[in-house]
Design a protein around this motif. Structure first.
Motif, PDB file in Angstrom:
ATOM      1  N   LYS A 174      -7.699  44.264  28.697  1.00 45.42           N
ATOM      2  CA  LYS A 174      -6.360  44.392  29.284  1.00 45.42           C
ATOM      3  C   LYS A 174      -6.197  45.692  30.074  1.00 45.42           C
ATOM      4  O   LYS A 174      -5.201  45.880  30.775  1.00 45.42           O
ATOM      5  N   LEU A 176      -5.460  48.611  29.044  1.00 42.93           N
ATOM      6  CA  LEU A 176      -4.274  49.367  28.664  1.00 42.93           C
ATOM      7  C   LEU A 176      -4.560  50.842  28.381  1.00 42.93           C
ATOM      8  O   LEU A 176      -3.661  51.675  28.479  1.00 42.93           O
ATOM      9  N   ILE A 248      -0.316  46.698  35.731  1.00 47.40           N
ATOM     10  CA  ILE A 248      -1.515  45.914  35.440  1.00 47.40           C
ATOM     11  C   ILE A 248      -1.168  44.450  35.642  1.00 47.40           C
ATOM     12  O   ILE A 248      -0.321  43.895  34.934  1.00 47.40           O
ATOM     13  N   ILE A 256      -4.166  40.049  29.780  1.00 44.03           N
ATOM     14  CA  ILE A 256      -2.855  40.634  29.534  1.00 44.03           C
ATOM     15  C   ILE A 256      -1.807  39.522  29.567  1.00 44.03           C
ATOM     16  O   ILE A 256      -1.873  38.598  30.386  1.00 44.03           O
ATOM     17  N   GLU A 260       3.481  41.492  28.502  1.00 42.88           N
ATOM     18  CA  GLU A 260       2.851  42.811  28.638  1.00 42.88           C
ATOM     19  C   GLU A 260       2.783  43.241  30.094  1.00 42.88           C
ATOM     20  O   GLU A 260       2.927  44.431  30.400  1.00 42.88           O
ATOM     21  N   GLU A 261       2.576  42.294  30.985  1.00 43.58           N
ATOM     22  CA  GLU A 261       2.531  42.612  32.411  1.00 43.58           C
ATOM     23  C   GLU A 261       3.861  43.216  32.872  1.00 43.58           C
ATOM     24  O   GLU A 261       3.882  44.177  33.651  1.00 43.58           O
ATOM     25  N   SER A 264       3.968  46.835  31.721  1.00 45.27           N
ATOM     26  CA  SER A 264       2.628  47.437  31.727  1.00 45.27           C
ATOM     27  C   SER A 264       2.653  48.935  32.005  1.00 45.27           C
ATOM     28  O   SER A 264       1.765  49.661  31.545  1.00 45.27           O
ATOM     29  N   GLN A 268       0.962  51.003  29.063  1.00 42.63           N
ATOM     30  CA  GLN A 268      -0.293  51.716  29.291  1.00 42.63           C
ATOM     31  C   GLN A 268      -0.132  53.218  29.077  1.00 42.63           C
ATOM     32  O   GLN A 268      -1.070  53.896  28.649  1.00 42.63           O
TER      33      GLN A 268
END
Length: 582
Positions: A174, A176, A248, A256, A260-261, A264, A268
């Protein structure tokens, strides 16, 4: 090219009979040599009917120059060196550091910490604490980012620092932790000779990291309160590091999630802080701050800050007797410094007309001013690049290839080339083919003598279809009637690299245990010097990973005294003439 070499104009008084006879002999010799070029190693033979007829004047110059070189017992010393190595992280690769046993102790203890953490595999919240997260949360809320407390409370704070975070493959896929590290690890700023580094273990940061609280205060201030002026292709801009982070995208990193995107940027940032905290915690657990920070300071000074001066010292003091030096992965800073040092007084330092200022990795050629008094004649890199097979994508980047022409003091015309192959070596064969095709297509180049120094990125045990096998590479250059400093058939076990990643870098899947440095590292026969089989023969060849014309087998490098992860390769050759063939 034709405009560079002009034939003598006709006219004048008729030659007397004795001179006419001499002229006929010269013409006959040129005819014989032209036939030799077509049938015994000249560039013209490689493309058959598509090749150009050699320029008679250049053919004569090459023939006479080789004879003069042989009569004077003059030899040619050629060196090649990929000078790249450690860039930002002094701990990224295993190095040989016999002067300080603490290095191997620390690196071995880090390996053990990550491979067998046992009771040391504590929850993240014991390292990156609740108080630290609360302060980070306030900072991220303050810049308008979405809140990620649910990710902290329900997931990350309860993860174990090793098995749940550092070695989590999904976290890696991912990006991250690795994405914020890549963007903010080391930042080149306007008006400074040295970059600005994020407070972390794995870069040139020279601030105090003796406690987590000292680290956290510096990290938070760096990310949110330190405006940095950056040069971009659109001009300069000034902003703190957190604004440099990029979202991301799931389209590029499919692991991902969509949720989460959307978050992000703060996610991150949190993961990056956790990652750095764990690194500081590990170092202060396996060693003491006075030991590991002093060690890092010495390594940074020698491997990073003094890399260019060390490289130039070796070139000047050890390889200054070379007639030709081919360099690969050269920074603009090294080129500039070389021109301002004694090296620039002794050599013509030739960089590509189209420099790669972004990657800052360029192939460069140094020509001895004594051997090549007139310097380089022309750059023919564009001819090479235009000679790739139509419709075939060759993995080369701007600055990877440099090809020039030059005439030595005996009148021998040369094509000199330097090349850095892609990681898998898949461009190496197409680039050589393009050089030979380009030379054969131009009448002013057919008679030139090729000298080619390169990092071929060839492998002893190549993955079929994915990497370039070294023996197959040997067959390829021999097919053009070329040979190498290693002969027609290179020894697959004649290595010029020995490097392997440690556990102190973001990609733990690529880390090598101390006991596996040899088996799992990059230990391969990668570097070559090529020339015409009918032009020169080897007198002596050597490789060097010490800067002292010696090569220590089974030694990981770079070292504090040798700044590259490629050995230097050098050869002394002498001309082959009809007399020496007799």
């Amino acid at each position: 090219m034709a405009s560079m070499y002009r034939r003598p104009r006709g006219g004048g008084n008729p030659l007397p009979p004795s001179y006419r006879n001499k002229a006929l002999l010269i013409i006959a010799a040129i005819a014989v040599y032209t036939a030799f070029l077509y049938h015994s190693g000249g560039a013209g033979q490689y493309l058959g009917a598509d090749s150009a007829a050699p320029d008679p004047n250049l053919s004569a110059s090459a023939l006479n120059g080789m004879a003069a070189m042989a009569n004077a017992n003059r030899k040619l010393q050629v060196s090649t060196w990929n000078v790249a190595a450690i860039n930002n992280n002094p701990f990224e690769y295993w190095i040989t550091y016999d002067e300080n046993p603490a290095y191997e102790t620390i690196m071995t203890n880090i390996e053990a910490f990550l491979e067998n953490p046992g009771a040391q595999d504590v929850p993240v919240s014991q390292v990156f604490t609740e108080e630290m997260f609360a302060e980070l949360e306030k900072r991220m809320d303050g810049v308008g980012w979405d809140n990620v407390r649910s990710y902290w409370d329900n997931d990350f704070k309860n993860r174990k620092i090793v098995e749940g975070f550092m070695k989590d493959p999904l976290l890696g896929s991912k990006r991250l932790a690795s994405m914020p590290d890549r963007i903010t690890n080391t930042i080149n700023v306007v008006g400074s000779d040295f970059p600005v580094c994020r407070p972390t273990v794995i870069n040139m940061y020279d601030g105090d990291l003796s406690t987590l609280q000292i680290w956290w205060s510096a990290w938070e201030r760096f990310m949110f309160d330190t405006p940095l002026t950056i040069q971009s292709k659109d001009g300069t801009f000034t902003e703190p590091p957190y604004k440099m982070l990029q979202p991301i995208k799931k389209a590029k990193y499919p692991d991902i999630t969509e949720e989460e995107e959307k978050v992000s940027l703060p996610l991150q940032t949190m993961c990056g802080a956790i990652f750095d905290a764990i690194l500081v915690h590990m170092m202060n657990t396996v060693s003491t701050p006075d030991v590991w920070q002093a060690l890092k300071k010495t390594m940074v000074e020698n491997l990073n800050r003094q890399k260019v001066p060390h490289t130039l010292d070796i070139l000047e003091n050890v390889y200054g007797t070379s007639d030709i030096i081919a360099l690969q992965e050269v920074s603009g800073s090294l080129i500039e410094q070389a021109r301002n040092r004694p090296l620039g007084q002794k050599f013509w330092i030739v960089a590509p007309g189209s420099m790669d200022a972004v990657r800052d990795q360029n192939s460069v050629i140094l020509l001895s001013k004594e051997t090549f008094p007139a310097g380089p004649s022309a750059e023919i890199t564009s001819l090479v690049e235009s000679s790739f097979e139509p419709g075939v994508t060759v993995p080369v980047a701007k600055g990877d290839i440099l090809a020039i022409t030059a005439t030595d003091r005996d009148g021998i015309p040369f094509v000199v080339a330097s090349f850095h192959g892609d990681t898998n070596g898949l461009a190496t064969k197409p680039v050589l083919s393009a050089i030979m095709k380009g030379m054969a297509s131009d009448s002013s180049l057919v008679a030139h003598k090729l000298v080619f120094g390169l990092d071929a990125n060839t492998y002893e045990k190549a993955k079929p279809g994915k990497q370039q096998d070294v023996l197959e590479w040997g067959q390829h250059y021999v097919s053009y009637d070329l040979t190498s400093c290693w002969g027609d058939v290179p020894n697959p076990a004649n290595y010029t690299t020995f490097n392997s990643r440690t556990y102190l870098q973001p990609q733990l899947n690529k880390a090598c245990k101390k006991t596996d440095k040899r088996a799992n590292g990059d230990v391969n026969p990668k570097d070559f010097i090529l020339f015409g089989k009918g032009d020169f023969k080897v007198v002596h060849t050597w490789k060097d990973n010490t800067g002292e014309k010696t090569y220590i087998e089974d030694m990981a490098f770079p070292t504090l005294n040798f700044p590259s992860d490629h050995g230097i390769l050098a050869t002394i050759v002498e001309p082959i003439t009809s007399a020496s063939n007799a």
